[in-house]
Design a protein around this motif. Structure first.
Motif, PDB file in Angstrom:
ATOM      1  N   UNK A 254       0.858  -1.130  -0.043  1.00 23.79           N
ATOM      2  CA  UNK A 254       0.026  -0.069  -0.163  1.00 23.79           C
ATOM      3  C   UNK A 254       1.039   1.208   0.151  1.00 23.79           C
ATOM      4  N   UNK A 255       1.920   1.281   0.139  1.00 27.28           N
ATOM      5  CA  UNK A 255       2.976   2.215   0.125  1.00 27.28           C
ATOM      6  C   UNK A 255       3.212   2.627  -1.345  1.00 27.28           C
ATOM      7  N   UNK A 256       2.190   3.239  -2.080  1.00 24.09           N
ATOM      8  CA  UNK A 256       2.534   3.496  -3.488  1.00 24.09           C
ATOM      9  C   UNK A 256       1.936   4.829  -3.695  1.00 24.09           C
ATOM     10  N   UNK A 257       2.434   5.463  -4.953  1.00 21.26           N
ATOM     11  CA  UNK A 257       2.080   6.822  -5.325  1.00 21.26           C
ATOM     12  C   UNK A 257       1.686   6.753  -6.647  1.00 21.26           C
ATOM     13  N   UNK A 258       0.822   7.624  -6.944  1.00 22.74           N
ATOM     14  CA  UNK A 258       0.523   8.102  -8.546  1.00 22.74           C
ATOM     15  C   UNK A 258       1.164   9.353  -8.873  1.00 22.74           C
ATOM     16  N   UNK A 259       1.597   9.435  -9.999  1.00 20.93           N
ATOM     17  CA  UNK A 259       2.311  10.715 -10.419  1.00 20.93           C
ATOM     18  C   UNK A 259       2.494  11.030 -11.505  1.00 20.93           C
TER      19      UNK A 259
ATOM     20  N   UNK B 207       2.919  -5.660  -8.468  1.00 21.39           N
ATOM     21  CA  UNK B 207       1.912  -6.133  -9.757  1.00 21.39           C
ATOM     22  C   UNK B 207       1.035  -5.191 -10.429  1.00 21.39           C
ATOM     23  N   UNK B 208       0.795  -4.096  -9.851  1.00 31.08           N
ATOM     24  CA  UNK B 208       0.054  -2.950 -10.563  1.00 31.08           C
ATOM     25  C   UNK B 208       0.892  -1.654 -10.755  1.00 31.08           C
ATOM     26  N   UNK B 209       2.011  -1.758 -10.747  1.00 30.95           N
ATOM     27  CA  UNK B 209       2.847  -0.641 -11.125  1.00 30.95           C
ATOM     28  C   UNK B 209       2.584  -0.591 -12.861  1.00 30.95           C
ATOM     29  N   UNK B 210       2.498   0.703 -13.192  1.00 25.27           N
ATOM     30  CA  UNK B 210       2.338   0.994 -14.765  1.00 25.27           C
ATOM     31  C   UNK B 210       3.105   2.402 -15.026  1.00 25.27           C
ATOM     32  N   UNK B 211       3.414   2.373 -16.020  1.00 21.41           N
ATOM     33  CA  UNK B 211       4.051   3.603 -16.726  1.00 21.41           C
ATOM     34  C   UNK B 211       3.534   4.057 -17.893  1.00 21.41           C
ATOM     35  N   UNK B 212       3.086   5.036 -18.377  1.00 22.68           N
ATOM     36  CA  UNK B 212       2.526   5.610 -19.598  1.00 22.68           C
ATOM     37  C   UNK B 212       3.023   6.595 -20.105  1.00 22.68           C
ATOM     38  N   UNK B 213       3.067   6.881 -21.481  1.00 19.99           N
ATOM     39  CA  UNK B 213       3.514   8.466 -22.019  1.00 19.99           C
ATOM     40  C   UNK B 213       2.039   9.197 -22.359  1.00 19.99           C
ATOM     41  N   UNK B 214       2.252  10.513 -21.701  1.00 16.81           N
ATOM     42  CA  UNK B 214       1.390  11.433 -21.908  1.00 16.81           C
ATOM     43  C   UNK B 214       1.706  12.367 -23.014  1.00 16.81           C
ATOM     44  N   UNK B 215       1.216  12.262 -24.305  1.00 19.91           N
ATOM     45  CA  UNK B 215       1.468  13.265 -25.398  1.00 19.91           C
ATOM     46  C   UNK B 215       0.857  14.445 -24.975  1.00 19.91           C
ATOM     47  N   UNK B 216       1.388  15.574 -24.819  1.00 23.51           N
ATOM     48  CA  UNK B 216       0.921  16.930 -24.649  1.00 23.51           C
ATOM     49  C   UNK B 216       1.395  17.776 -25.964  1.00 23.51           C
ATOM     50  N   UNK B 217       0.730  19.001 -26.035  1.00 21.80           N
ATOM     51  CA  UNK B 217       1.050  19.977 -27.045  1.00 21.80           C
ATOM     52  C   UNK B 217       2.337  20.444 -26.982  1.00 21.80           C
ATOM     53  N   UNK B 218       3.109  20.652 -25.735  1.00 19.48           N
ATOM     54  CA  UNK B 218       4.551  20.925 -25.512  1.00 19.48           C
ATOM     55  C   UNK B 218       5.487  19.983 -25.298  1.00 19.48           C
ATOM     56  N   UNK B 219       4.951  18.714 -25.292  1.00 20.50           N
ATOM     57  CA  UNK B 219       5.887  17.669 -25.336  1.00 20.50           C
ATOM     58  C   UNK B 219       5.245  16.526 -24.737  1.00 20.50           C
TER      59      UNK B 219
ATOM     60  N   UNK C 114       1.981   4.979 -12.186  1.00 21.10           N
ATOM     61  CA  UNK C 114       0.620   4.118 -11.349  1.00 21.10           C
ATOM     62  C   UNK C 114       1.243   3.446 -10.313  1.00 21.10           C
ATOM     63  N   UNK C 115       0.755   3.461  -9.021  1.00 21.81           N
ATOM     64  CA  UNK C 115       1.161   2.757  -8.088  1.00 21.81           C
ATOM     65  C   UNK C 115       2.711   2.488  -7.962  1.00 21.81           C
ATOM     66  N   UNK C 116       3.260   3.552  -8.055  1.00 25.50           N
ATOM     67  CA  UNK C 116       4.896   3.465  -8.210  1.00 25.50           C
ATOM     68  C   UNK C 116       5.509   3.344  -6.626  1.00 25.50           C
ATOM     69  N   UNK C 117       6.525   2.870  -6.328  1.00 25.55           N
ATOM     70  CA  UNK C 117       7.111   2.861  -5.003  1.00 25.55           C
ATOM     71  C   UNK C 117       7.345   4.279  -4.188  1.00 25.55           C
ATOM     72  N   UNK C 118       6.640   4.272  -3.267  1.00 25.49           N
ATOM     73  CA  UNK C 118       6.644   5.923  -2.683  1.00 25.49           C
ATOM     74  C   UNK C 118       8.206   6.225  -2.024  1.00 25.49           C
ATOM     75  N   UNK C 119       9.055   5.341  -1.840  1.00 20.71           N
ATOM     76  CA  UNK C 119      10.343   5.671  -1.556  1.00 20.71           C
ATOM     77  C   UNK C 119      10.920   6.490  -2.516  1.00 20.71           C
ATOM     78  N   UNK C 120      10.448   6.641  -3.977  1.00 17.58           N
ATOM     79  CA  UNK C 120      11.014   7.358  -5.103  1.00 17.58           C
ATOM     80  C   UNK C 120      10.814   8.783  -4.951  1.00 17.58           C
ATOM     81  N   UNK C 121       9.806   9.179  -3.831  1.00 18.23           N
ATOM     82  CA  UNK C 121       9.379  10.554  -3.731  1.00 18.23           C
ATOM     83  C   UNK C 121       9.653  11.139  -2.400  1.00 18.23           C
ATOM     84  N   UNK C 122      10.026  12.576  -2.456  1.00 17.29           N
ATOM     85  CA  UNK C 122      10.133  13.132  -1.245  1.00 17.29           C
ATOM     86  C   UNK C 122       9.101  14.165  -1.327  1.00 17.29           C
TER      87      UNK C 122
END
Length: 456
Positions: free
Chosen positions: A3-8, A64-76, A82-90
Motif C-alpha cells: 500500500x506504500x504506493x504513489x501515482x504521479x 504487480x499494479x505498477x504501470x508507466x504510460x506516455x502522456x503526449x501533450x502539445x508542448x511535449x 501508477x502505483x509506483x514505490x513511494x520511496x522514490x518521492x520526497x
C-alpha cells in the motif's frame, strides 16, 4: 499487497522531451515491438533504488499494479506513473536522481529500438558492427568525455558482499578519487556502490567538480541490481554482451573487488579478450583487490584461472590485498601507459577502438537448458575461446540466480546441466561451491538453491 504506493505525472529531465507518434505507440503497446513491458520493468527497477532485493522476479511480483504510460501533450511529453514505490518521492516530488535515471531508461530503450535494431548501418552479425552499435549507444547517452585525458576506472564486484568488503571498496574509490580518477561500475549496490561513494569524498577533498560516476547495465539485470543513488550517468545496453563490451571500451583500467558469479563472468570476459593474439602487448591495467579477509577468495579465483586458462592469463593482472593506496598508485601508473600507447597510435582516449573483441564474446547467449548443456567446456581449444565458453556458463548461472526469465526456466525444468572435461568442471564446481559457502550468490538472509548441476 503493497500500500506504500504513489501515482504521479513526471516532466522530462534532459533529452526526449518530444516523441513521435510512432515512438509513443511502441512504448504504449507491447504488440509493437514489446517496448512497454521493457520500459515498465526497467522503470520499476530505477524507482526501486536502495531496496535490499536481488531477484528480478520478486521485484515485478511485489509491484504487480505498477504501470508507466506516455502522456503526449502539445508542448511535449510527460510520464504517468501508477502505483509506483513511494520511496522514490520526497514530499510528493520524485527524487531528482531517480527522475534522471527514469528518462535515461526511456532514452536508451527508444534509441536501441529506433536506431540500432534493424538499421542496415549496423551489421550486428559482424564484430565491427556490434562495436559501432555500442559506441553509438554510449555517444547518444552523452557519457563519452572526448576532451578528457584517460582517467576512468571501472570497478567490478558483487552486490552480495560483507560489510568489511564494502568498506574496503569505499576506501579504494576514495584513493582513486584523490588522484582525480572517475568511477564506472555495474551501477548496483555493494561493490558497485562503494567505489563511487568513496570517490565522491576524494573528489570533494580535491575540489574536483563534475566527477563521473558511470553506471552501465542491461534490462535483464537492472531489476536485480537497481542503480545506486550515486550514479550520475546511467546507460542501459540491450544485452549482457554489449554491456560487457561497453565496460572494456570506455575503461582505462579495471579494478576487480570481491563478488560472486557475475564478477567471475566479467573476469573471464576480459581475460578471454586480452588473451587473443591480436591484443598482445596492449596495456590494460587490471587489478584484483580486497581486504585481508578476501585473501582466500582471490586465491580461489587465481587458482581457477591458472588451472583452466593457464599461466599467460595469470600474468594479465596484479593481485593487491589490503592496500587501497597501492591499488590507486598502480592504476595511475597503468593508465599513463594507456595514454602513451593510444597517443602513439592516434587512438581515441574515450573509446578503445584498437581492442580486438572476437565474435564469440559479442554473440548474445541465451541461457536456455539446451544452450547451457551444449557449451564446449573442453581443453582442446585456444585459451581465449575456452574463456568465452566459461563466460557463458557463468552467465547462465547469473541468469538462473537473479533474472526473471532464468529463474522461471529453472523452476519449470530444473537446474541447468553443464558437461565437459573433468579438469574444467571440477575447478568450476569448487569455485561455485565456495561462492555458496561464502554467501556470495544471494543477499544475506536468503537461502540459495543451486540453479546448475555439474554432470561428470
Amino acid at each position: 499487497m503493497n500500500d506504500n504506493l504513489v501515482d504521479a505525472v513526471i516532466s522530462p529531465k534532459g533529452s526526449l522531451s518530444v516523441l513521435s507518434r510512432a515512438e509513443v505507440g511502441k512504448l504504449l503497446d507491447a504488440s509493437q515491438g514489446g517496448l512497454h513491458r521493457l520500459l515498465r520493468s526497467c522503470a520499476l527497477a530505477v524507482l526501486n533504488s536502495g531496496a535490499a532485493m536481488d531477484d528480478g522476479r520478486e521485484l515485478l511480483e511485489r509491484y504487480p499494479d505498477f504501470d508507466i504510460r506516455i502522456v503526449q501533450e502539445e508542448r511535449g511529453i510527460k510520464l504517468e506513473l501508477k502505483r509506483a514505490p513511494a520511496d522514490a518521492f520526497v514530499d510528493g516530488r520524485m527524487i531528482q536522481g531517480m527522475r534522471e535515471h527514469l528518462f535515461a531508461v526511456l532514452r536508451d530503450i527508444l534509441y536501441v529500438s529506433e536506431q540500432i535494431v534493424g538499421n542496415p548501418s549496423f551489421d550486428l552479425s559482424t564484430s565491427e558492427g556490434v562495436t559501432d552499435a555500442v559506441f553509438h549507444i554510449l555517444r547518444n547517452a552523452g557519457v563519452l568525455r572526448t576532451t578528457m585525458h584517460p582517467h576512468l576506472v571501472v570497478c567490478w564486484g558483487g552486490h552480495s558482499i560483507s560489510r568489511e568488503e564494502y568498506d574496503y571498496s569505499k576506501v579504494v574509490g576514495y584513493q582513486l578519487g584523490l588522484r582525480g580518477m572517475d568511477i564506472g561500475t555495474g551501477c548496483g549496490p555493494g561493490a558497485m556502490k562503494g567505489p563511487m561513494k568513496g570517490a565522491t569524498i576524494g573528489h570533494a577533498k580535491q575540489r574536483i567538480t563534475g566527477g563521473q560516476y558511470l553506471g552501465i547495465t542491461e534490462p535483464g539485470i537492472i531489476a536485480a541490481e537497481a542503480p545506486n543513488p550515486i550514479v550520475n550517468q546511467l546507460v542501459i545496453l540491450p544485452d549482457i554482451e554489449k554491456r560487457l563490451e561497453a565496460f572494456v571500451r570506455v575503461a582505462h583500467g579495471i579494478v576487480v573487488l570481491p563478488g560472486g558469479v557475475g564478477t567471475a563472468e566479467e573476469i573471464l570476459y576480459l581475460l578471454g579478450i586480452l588473451l587473443h593474439p591480436d591484443n598482445a602487448g596492449m596495456p590494460f591495467p587490471l587489478i584484483f583487490t580486497g581486504p585481508a579477509s578476501a585473501k582466500d577468495y582471490f586465491a580461489q579465483i587465481d587458482d581457477f584461472i591458472g588451472v583452466t586458462l593457464g599461466a599467460p592469463a595469470r600474468r594479465l593482472y596484479r593481485l593487491i590485498i589490503d592496500d587501497p593506496a597501492q591499488v590507486a598508485r598502480e592504476m595511475q601508473t597503468g593508465i599513463e601507459r594507456v595514454r602513451q600507447f593510444r597517443r602513439e597510435r592516434d587512438d581515441a582516449y574515450y573509446f578503445n577502438w584498437l581492442l580486438h573483441i572476437d565474435r564469440e564474446f559479442q554473440r548474445p547467449f541465451v541461457p536456455s537448458h539446451e544452450n547451457m548443456a551444449a557449451l564446449d567446456l573442453h581443453r582442446d581449444q585456444p585459451p581465449h575461446r575456452l574463456a568465452a565458453q566459461l563466460r557463458r556458463a557463468f552467465s547462465g548461472v547469473v541468469a538462473g540466480n537473479v533474472k526473471d526469465e532464468g529463474i522461471r526456466a529453472v523452476e519449470a525444468r530444473g537446474p541447468f546441466q553443464l558437461h565437459g572435461d573433468a579438469g574444467i568442471l571440477e575447478p568450476m564446481d569448487r569455485l561455485l561451491a565456495a561462492f555458496v559457502a561464502q554467501n556470495r550468490m544471494k543477499l544475506p538472509g536468503k537461502t540459495y538453491e543451486p540453479c546448475y548441476r555439474i554432470v561428470r
